[in-house]
Design an enzyme around this catalytic site. Structure first.
Site, short mmCIF file in Angstrom:
data_model
loop_
_atom_site.label_atom_id
_atom_site.label_comp_id
_atom_site.label_asym_id
_atom_site.label_seq_id
_atom_site.Cartn_x
_atom_site.Cartn_y
_atom_site.Cartn_z
N TYR A 133 -0.28 95.53 -67.62
CA TYR A 133 -1.62 96.10 -67.81
C TYR A 133 -1.74 96.52 -69.27
CZ TYR A 133 -5.61 99.32 -66.95
OH TYR A 133 -6.82 99.97 -66.97
N LYS A 161 -3.12 91.74 -67.37
CA LYS A 161 -4.52 92.20 -67.26
C LYS A 161 -4.90 92.58 -68.68
CE LYS A 161 -6.58 96.35 -65.39
NZ LYS A 161 -7.75 96.42 -66.25
O1 SI3 Z 1 -7.30 99.88 -64.14
C1 SI3 Z 1 -8.49 99.75 -63.89
O2 SI3 Z 1 -9.07 100.49 -63.13
C2 SI3 Z 1 -9.25 98.70 -64.57
O3 SI3 Z 1 -9.18 97.56 -64.26
C3 SI3 Z 1 -10.06 99.15 -65.62
C4 SI3 Z 1 -11.04 98.12 -66.16
O4 SI3 Z 1 -10.44 97.39 -67.18
C5 SI3 Z 1 -12.20 98.91 -66.63
N1 SI3 Z 1 -11.77 99.76 -67.72
C6 SI3 Z 1 -11.83 101.09 -67.63
C7 SI3 Z 1 -11.26 101.86 -68.76
O5 SI3 Z 1 -12.32 101.67 -66.69
C8 SI3 Z 1 -13.36 98.03 -66.97
O6 SI3 Z 1 -13.75 97.44 -65.77
C9 SI3 Z 1 -14.49 98.86 -67.57
O7 SI3 Z 1 -14.73 99.99 -66.79
C10 SI3 Z 1 -15.78 98.07 -67.64
O8 SI3 Z 1 -15.56 96.88 -68.34
C11 SI3 Z 1 -16.88 98.89 -68.33
O9 SI3 Z 1 -16.57 99.08 -69.67
#
Ligand code: SI3
Length: 289
Positions: A133, A161
């Protein structure tokens, strides 16, 4: 292990305890309504870093119990406490999780050897695959192509990821490691990442928007870029509003409008205010009705 994976939002009550009924509803919503390919459990979106070890285990158990074999499950077990990571890796492997994932160790400025040792130490203890990650904006850990190559020498590390806006590195990774799984982590960048040949995506906003995320991914794969751009534009309008209103609070409040009891955020995160709740209802109306 390919496709659209929701980074599962957490469900907590006002006392910060796990809202089991709500968590089960979130799982069902993602499987039954959004028809995602998998769930990424106890990631950032699950407020993982605010939870105790028993609470993390409880979330892993509830999600596995609810989802069964219906979708693929990835367990995020990364922690600054390596013993905790190993304990959770063993626990989730025994529960039947299809893959592990671990955030790069953060806060202290670990050097690359230390980061590599962390992954290898977890994987020595379990018979499971690992998705690294990588989220440099939150961890400060920026790995280059050669460092990914060294990590990938461990055959149990089957993918990454990739939550970064670095499309040069993403393309280099895709080209260099065609056999590894690459998941895009920024939902607002799903289209360009898809064009570069990712295997899937893991995102928080898929809790709300899993159906359209799949359409973006699949349209790009088919080469229908006009459709994919239109869908990404609509999605980014929605994501801009969600981010401006507080990401996790808004996801929970929109889910509640849909009848899914996503609870509140755990402290020290704030629960949604009246105005955030009101705007979340407007987001639901504007983008999803
Ligand atoms: O670990 C996780 O919950 C994720 O997969 C996080 C994901 O990369 C999200 N990043 C964060 C910091 O929450 C994204 O989905 C992000 O929320 C989205 O792209 C909006 O910026």
């Amino acid at each position: 292990m390919k496709g659209i994976f929701t980074a599962l939002i957490g469900a907590f009550d006002e006392q910060g305890q796990i809202n089991e009924k709500g968590l089960r509803e979130i799982v069902r919503y993602n499987i039954d309504h959004s028809k995602v390919d998998g769930l990424y459990v106890n990631g950032s979106t699950g407020e993982n870093f605010l939870l105790s070890t028993p609470q993390k285990k409880k979330v892993f158990e509830i999600v596995k119990d609810e989802a069964g074999q219906e979708v693929k499950l990835i367990a995020q077990v990364g922690s600054l406490n390596l013993e905790e990571s190993i304990e959770l890796a063993k626990f989730t492997t025994e529960l039947g999780y299809d893959a592990l994932s671990a955030v790069t160790p953060f806060y202290y400025k670990f050097d690359f050897e230390e980061i590599k040792d962390y992954y290898n130490a977890i994987l020595e203890e379990v018979d499971n695959q690992m998705i690294v990650y990588s989220i440099p904006a939150l961890t400060g850990v920026n790995m280059n192509l050669e460092q990914f190559r060294e990590l990938f020498e461990n055959e149990k590390i089957t993918g990454v990821k990739f939550t970064a806006p670095d499309f040069f590195l993403l393309e280099r990774l895709r080209h260099a490691f065609p056999e590894k799984l690459i998941y895009s982590g920024f939902d607002e960048m799903l289209l360009p990442a898809s064009v570069l040949g990712i295997d899937g995506a893991i995102g928080s906003t898929f809790n709300l928007n899993g159906v359209k995320a799949r359409e973006i991914f699949e349209s790009a794969q088919k080469g229908d870029l006009e459709k994919a751009r239109k869908l990404q534009k609509e999605t980014n309008d929605m994501i801009s509003d969600v981010l401006s209103n507080g990401l996790y609070q808004t996801i929970k409040e929109v889910l509640k409008v849909r009848g899914v009891d996503a609870g509140v955020c755990r402290k020290p995160m704030k629960s949604a205010t009246e105005s955030q709740i009101k705007f979340a209802a407007e987001i639901q109306k504007k983008y999803f009705e």
